[in-house]
Write an enzyme that holds these catalytic residues in place. Structure first.
Site, PDB file in Angstrom:
ATOM      1  N   ASN A   1      -7.111  25.960 -22.371  1.00 34.23           N
ATOM      2  CA  ASN A   1      -8.436  25.901 -22.972  1.00 34.23           C
ATOM      3  C   ASN A   1      -8.408  25.428 -24.421  1.00 34.23           C
ATOM      4  O   ASN A   1      -7.627  25.890 -25.221  1.00 34.23           O
ATOM      5  CB  ASN A   1      -9.084  27.284 -22.915  1.00 34.23           C
ATOM      6  CG  ASN A   1     -10.358  27.321 -23.713  1.00 34.23           C
ATOM      7  OD1 ASN A   1     -11.254  26.502 -23.491  1.00 34.23           O
ATOM      8  ND2 ASN A   1     -10.452  28.246 -24.642  1.00 34.23           N
TER       9      ASN A   1
ATOM     10  N   TYR B   1      -6.699  39.604 -17.431  1.00 32.99           N
ATOM     11  CA  TYR B   1      -6.445  38.457 -16.557  1.00 32.99           C
ATOM     12  C   TYR B   1      -6.707  38.877 -15.114  1.00 32.99           C
ATOM     13  O   TYR B   1      -7.362  38.170 -14.354  1.00 32.99           O
ATOM     14  CB  TYR B   1      -5.001  37.990 -16.699  1.00 32.99           C
ATOM     15  CG  TYR B   1      -4.634  37.567 -18.099  1.00 32.99           C
ATOM     16  CD1 TYR B   1      -5.000  36.310 -18.577  1.00 32.99           C
ATOM     17  CD2 TYR B   1      -3.949  38.430 -18.949  1.00 32.99           C
ATOM     18  CE1 TYR B   1      -4.680  35.910 -19.877  1.00 32.99           C
ATOM     19  CE2 TYR B   1      -3.615  38.034 -20.249  1.00 32.99           C
ATOM     20  CZ  TYR B   1      -3.987  36.784 -20.709  1.00 32.99           C
ATOM     21  OH  TYR B   1      -3.676  36.407 -21.993  1.00 32.99           O
TER      22      TYR B   1
ATOM     23  N   GLU C   1     -13.106  41.474 -34.842  1.00 30.10           N
ATOM     24  CA  GLU C   1     -14.271  41.838 -34.024  1.00 30.10           C
ATOM     25  C   GLU C   1     -14.381  43.343 -33.875  1.00 30.10           C
ATOM     26  O   GLU C   1     -15.242  43.851 -33.183  1.00 30.10           O
ATOM     27  CB  GLU C   1     -14.157  41.204 -32.632  1.00 30.10           C
ATOM     28  CG  GLU C   1     -14.199  39.688 -32.669  1.00 30.10           C
ATOM     29  CD  GLU C   1     -14.246  39.099 -31.263  1.00 30.10           C
ATOM     30  OE1 GLU C   1     -14.108  39.851 -30.290  1.00 30.10           O
ATOM     31  OE2 GLU C   1     -14.429  37.880 -31.162  1.00 30.10           O
TER      32      GLU C   1
ATOM     33  N   CYS D   1     -11.202  33.109 -25.420  1.00 35.98           N
ATOM     34  CA  CYS D   1     -10.050  33.494 -24.614  1.00 35.98           C
ATOM     35  C   CYS D   1      -9.186  34.577 -25.256  1.00 35.98           C
ATOM     36  O   CYS D   1      -8.343  35.155 -24.601  1.00 35.98           O
ATOM     37  CB  CYS D   1      -9.211  32.270 -24.292  1.00 35.98           C
ATOM     38  SG  CYS D   1      -8.889  31.224 -25.692  1.00 35.98           S
ATOM     39  N   HIS D   2      -9.408  34.858 -26.533  1.00 28.89           N
ATOM     40  CA  HIS D   2      -8.627  35.907 -27.189  1.00 28.89           C
ATOM     41  C   HIS D   2      -9.074  37.287 -26.733  1.00 28.89           C
ATOM     42  O   HIS D   2      -8.412  38.273 -26.988  1.00 28.89           O
ATOM     43  CB  HIS D   2      -8.757  35.780 -28.705  1.00 28.89           C
ATOM     44  CG  HIS D   2     -10.151  35.910 -29.206  1.00 28.89           C
ATOM     45  ND1 HIS D   2     -11.051  34.872 -29.191  1.00 28.89           N
ATOM     46  CD2 HIS D   2     -10.795  36.979 -29.713  1.00 28.89           C
ATOM     47  CE1 HIS D   2     -12.194  35.314 -29.697  1.00 28.89           C
ATOM     48  NE2 HIS D   2     -12.068  36.585 -30.003  1.00 28.89           N
TER      49      HIS D   2
END
Length: 104
Positions: free
Chosen positions: A47, A24, A81, A54-55
């Site tokens: 969002n 952030y 991921e 955003c993760h």
DNA sequence: AGGGTGACCCGCT
DNA sequence: CAGCGGGCCACCC
């Protein structure tokens, strides 16, 4: 500012590659407002778009942080991921971290 | 228009 | 490592 703060946050977040993360504070700084980390979180919390990963945005101390669909879901997505997480904290944080720059 | 709110951060105990 | 306090900011009533 030529665009809304929120818009810029999203655009920047879209640039985070799969399997990597940012923070952030990092995003806030990239937008020229080092102290606006909190505002960045607020923007991402609203969002809805699935195009915005955003993760991949976590807290600057390496902890996962929050997520509107639940922290567990965030961890799950990151794991899929290839981002290893342990005890709510990202392993090899320094390694998977990316530096973003603004063009907006 | 003014104040409350939150997916934050940093320093100190 | 865990808690607490104060600061900062955009957004939404």
């Amino acid at each position: 500012m030529r665009k809304d703060f929120r818009f810029r946050v999203f655009e920047l977040t879209k640039r985070i590659p799969r399997g990597r993360v940012s923070t952030y504070a990092e995003i806030a700084a990239a937008l020229g407002k080092p102290k606006a980390a909190r505002a960045v979180g607020g923007a991402l919390s609203k969002n809805k778009s699935k195009d915005v990963p955003c993760h991949r945005v976590i807290a600057s101390d390496g902890t996962v942080g929050g997520f509107n669909r639940g922290t567990g879901e965030k961890i799950k997505l990151l794991g899929s991921e290839g981002v290893r997480i342990s005890s709510g904290r990202v392993r090899d944080f320094q390694t998977v971290r990316v530096t973003l720059k603004t063009n907006i």
